[in-house]
Design a protein around this motif. Structure first.
Motif, PDB file in Angstrom:
ATOM      1  N   TYR A  92       0.851  -1.198   0.000  1.00  0.00           N
ATOM      2  CA  TYR A  92       0.000   0.000   0.000  1.00  0.00           C
ATOM      3  C   TYR A  92       0.878   1.236   0.000  1.00  0.00           C
ATOM      4  CZ  TYR A  92       0.882   0.368   5.074  1.00  0.00           C
ATOM      5  OH  TYR A  92       1.480   0.480   6.308  1.00  0.00           O
ATOM      6  N   VAL A  93       0.334   2.303  -0.569  1.00  0.00           N
ATOM      7  CA  VAL A  93       0.970   3.607  -0.490  1.00  0.00           C
ATOM      8  C   VAL A  93      -0.031   4.542   0.177  1.00  0.00           C
ATOM      9  CG1 VAL A  93       0.201   4.407  -2.783  1.00  0.00           C
ATOM     10  CG2 VAL A  93       2.289   5.353  -1.749  1.00  0.00           C
ATOM     11  N   ASN A  94       0.501   5.387   1.047  1.00  0.00           N
ATOM     12  CA  ASN A  94      -0.349   6.188   1.935  1.00  0.00           C
ATOM     13  C   ASN A  94       0.118   7.651   1.867  1.00  0.00           C
ATOM     14  OD1 ASN A  94      -0.575   6.200   5.580  1.00  0.00           O
ATOM     15  ND2 ASN A  94      -1.971   7.088   4.098  1.00  0.00           N
ATOM     16  N   PRO A  95      -0.044   8.308   0.721  1.00  0.00           N
ATOM     17  CA  PRO A  95       0.501   9.664   0.565  1.00  0.00           C
ATOM     18  C   PRO A  95      -0.126  10.643   1.553  1.00  0.00           C
ATOM     19  CG  PRO A  95      -1.029   9.155  -1.209  1.00  0.00           C
ATOM     20  CD  PRO A  95      -0.781   7.871  -0.472  1.00  0.00           C
ATOM     21  N   GLN A  96       0.699  11.521   2.069  1.00  0.00           N
ATOM     22  CA  GLN A  96       0.246  12.552   2.995  1.00  0.00           C
ATOM     23  C   GLN A  96      -0.323  13.720   2.190  1.00  0.00           C
ATOM     24  OE1 GLN A  96       3.455  13.427   5.809  1.00  0.00           O
ATOM     25  NE2 GLN A  96       4.220  11.350   5.491  1.00  0.00           N
TER      26      GLN A  96
END
Length: 546
Positions: free
Chosen positions: A334-338
């Motif tokens: 998963y990628v969880n961009p801020q």
């Protein structure tokens, strides 16, 4: 986590359309086998042959929330942002604080916690590689008197919260004095591994021995604790400060032989860490998911045609984080961009960045969770409206490629963002959600459970459940439907999360007692079994109460 400061102009209107989650649904033909006889099955009845999952699709109800959605919060240890709230608390106080945060997370409808366990080249567990964290006791290297990581994992699982261990790979200290590190610290034993920048100490990412060491240090927790996920934040190379150069020119001259450009070499160093950590995590714990929460802007379209229509700081160039490549190469689960900006901000519009990240993850198998700036709630402009976070969730649900949210951070959700969280809990998180399945991580659907007993107790309902054949479940999901006589639960009704009332961790034995919040009137209850990667079984036999 990076906290970029931006001017806060009035936001544009948010998209309000609710996205429909498409999941595998139950076969309508086989649902007809659920007869009145089945509804009146005795407590120890054999598993029914009725409801089975099939290929049919149900028509999405635009009013229904998603059944599967990551709903998480960050719990930060550095500077005692969240837990522990201050240094030197007694073990029982630390434990009580964390239990309180977990209980609030569960009450708010969240299903996961991302807990910082290695903030500054230290450890929240008895590590053979690095000292006990100063954020626990106030003294680096001092034993806190218990194992915080063991406690944190067990208590999260007891509440059926996923536990993601949050590591910072290269940050050594929030000061620049190696002499303040505990004697025997790896950074003191290997002073050539470390540089200071902007008043802080960092391991040098360009040194191969450093990369091997930090992976080994982090993997000790992965290998010895029951983590559901391994999480990095956005700190690899330090954020630039006043144009000061990173002091790694000598390292580049020694190790950068294949590169003409120091920026390309730095990006390659970060890429190697991400790729090698991903491989190590999945080799040790195939079920564990590896994810990163990068800064919200990869590159602006003015710098790269593949970039976003933004005009903000570029992580690719500024901190050498090629987050788009991590996704495209398949290194992340998963990628969880801020995406820490409001809807309508000209330089970094939330409404622009979410669909950009959705396009980046499309077809990759990497899930997209959006990092939410709960710490900004109450600021001037758009953030003065406590509905700003709800508007973000509504917009995200209009994008099928977005699989959930992560909020920074736990303390904000109980202080400045408490009203915003109350809106989310009542309007969007009133019913539980299962965590999305990551197919590449394996797992297997448990056998259908059997409800062998049911009773009303103190306004709640207690169901005694026996695990089905095959692998033992990690937890159970409980569905409650109004009515008894003539009740026919169609397959599609189990895909509507408005009938999902709770999830409960499975006991270690074959039977588990589930406590379900009571409801007025007659209800028919079903239970499904779910493995730790969130594959869900067919429904159990039904039980009616009262």
């Amino acid at each position: 986590m990076a906290r970029p400061n931006r001017n806060q102009p009035a936001p544009a209107a948010a998209t309000a359309r609710i996205r429909g989650r498409r999941t595998a649904l139950l076969s309508g033909a086989l649902a007809a086998a659920l007869t009145t006889t089945l509804l009146h099955a005795p407590p120890a009845a054999a598993e029914p042959d009725g409801l089975r999952r099939g290929p049919a699709e149900c028509e999405a109800d635009p009013l229904a929330p998603p059944k599967r959605e990551m709903r998480a919060e960050w719990i930060a240890g550095v500077h005692n942002i969240d837990w522990p709230s201050r240094q030197g608390l007694a073990p029982e106080q630390q434990r009580a604080e964390l239990v309180g945060l977990y209980d609030e997370a569960r009450a708010n409808g969240l299903n996961a916690v991302f807990v910082q366990i290695r903030p500054t080249a230290d450890a929240f567990w008895p590590s053979p590689h690095e000292p006990w964290s100063e954020w626990l006791t106030g003294h680096q290297g001092r034993d806190p008197g218990y194992d915080p990581l063991e406690f944190a994992v067990e208590e999260a699982h007891a509440r059926n919260l996923e536990f993601h261990g949050w590591f910072n790979p290269y940050r050594v200290a929030m000061h620049d004095d190696p002499g303040r590190l505990v004697e025997g610290h790896p950074a003191r034993r290997n002073p050539d591994w470390v540089f200071d920048y902007n008043g802080r100490l960092y391991y040098d990412p360009g040194i191969p021995e450093v990369r091997s060491f930090v992976i080994e240090a982090m993997m000790h927790a992965v290998e010895n604790y029951d983590l559901d996920g391994v999480h990095f934040d956005d700190y690899f190379y330090p954020y630039p400060s006043s144009g000061a150069p990173i002091p790694d020119r000598d390292t580049f001259e020694r190790y950068g032989g294949a590169f003409d450009d120091i920026g390309d070499w730095r990006r390659d160093n970060v890429n190697r860490l991400v790729r090698e950590m991903s491989a190590a995590v999945h080799a040790a714990k195939p079920h564990a998911r590896f994810g990163i929460s990068p800064f919200g802007i990869w590159r602006n379209a003015s710098s790269d045609p593949d970039g976003s229509d933004t005009r903000g700081f570029e992580s690719y160039d500024g901190i050498y984080a090629d987050s788009r490549r991590w996704v495209r190469e398949g290194w992340l689960d998963y990628v969880n961009p801020q995406v820490y900006w409001e809807i309508g901000l000209p330089v970094a519009d939330y409404a622009v960045l979410v669909p950009w990240w959705e396009r980046v993850t499309a077809g990759t198998g990497t899930h997209l969770y959006i990092g939410q700036a709960a710490y900004k709630v109450g600021n001037d402009g758009a953030w003065s409206n406590p509905r700003e976070l709800a508007r973000h969730v509504e917009m995200d649900r209009a994008h099928p490629g977005v699989h959930g949210e992560v909020y920074f951070s736990a303390t904000s959700l109980r202080t400045n963002a408490a009203d915003a969280m109350a809106i989310l809990a009542s309007e969007h998180y009133a019913r539980p959600a299962l965590v999305p399945v990551t197919p590449d991580r394996g797992g297997a659907t448990p056998g259908r459970p059997v409800v062998v007993g049911a009773e009303s107790a103190g306004g709640d309902v207690r169901l005694r459940v026996r695990a089905g054949q095959g692998m033992a479940p990690a937890y159970y999901a409980v569905y409650a439907f109004e009515g008894h006589d003539g009740f026919r639960p169609t397959p599609c009704r189990f895909e509507d999360p408005r009938s999902l009332v709770t999830t409960v961790r499975a006991a270690r034995g074959r039977e588990t007692v589930l406590t379900v919040p009571g409801g007025s009137g007659a209800h028919t209850y079903f239970v499904t079994a779910v493995d730790r990667l969130h594959h869900e079984s067919d429904p159990s036999n039904p039980r009616r109460l009262p």
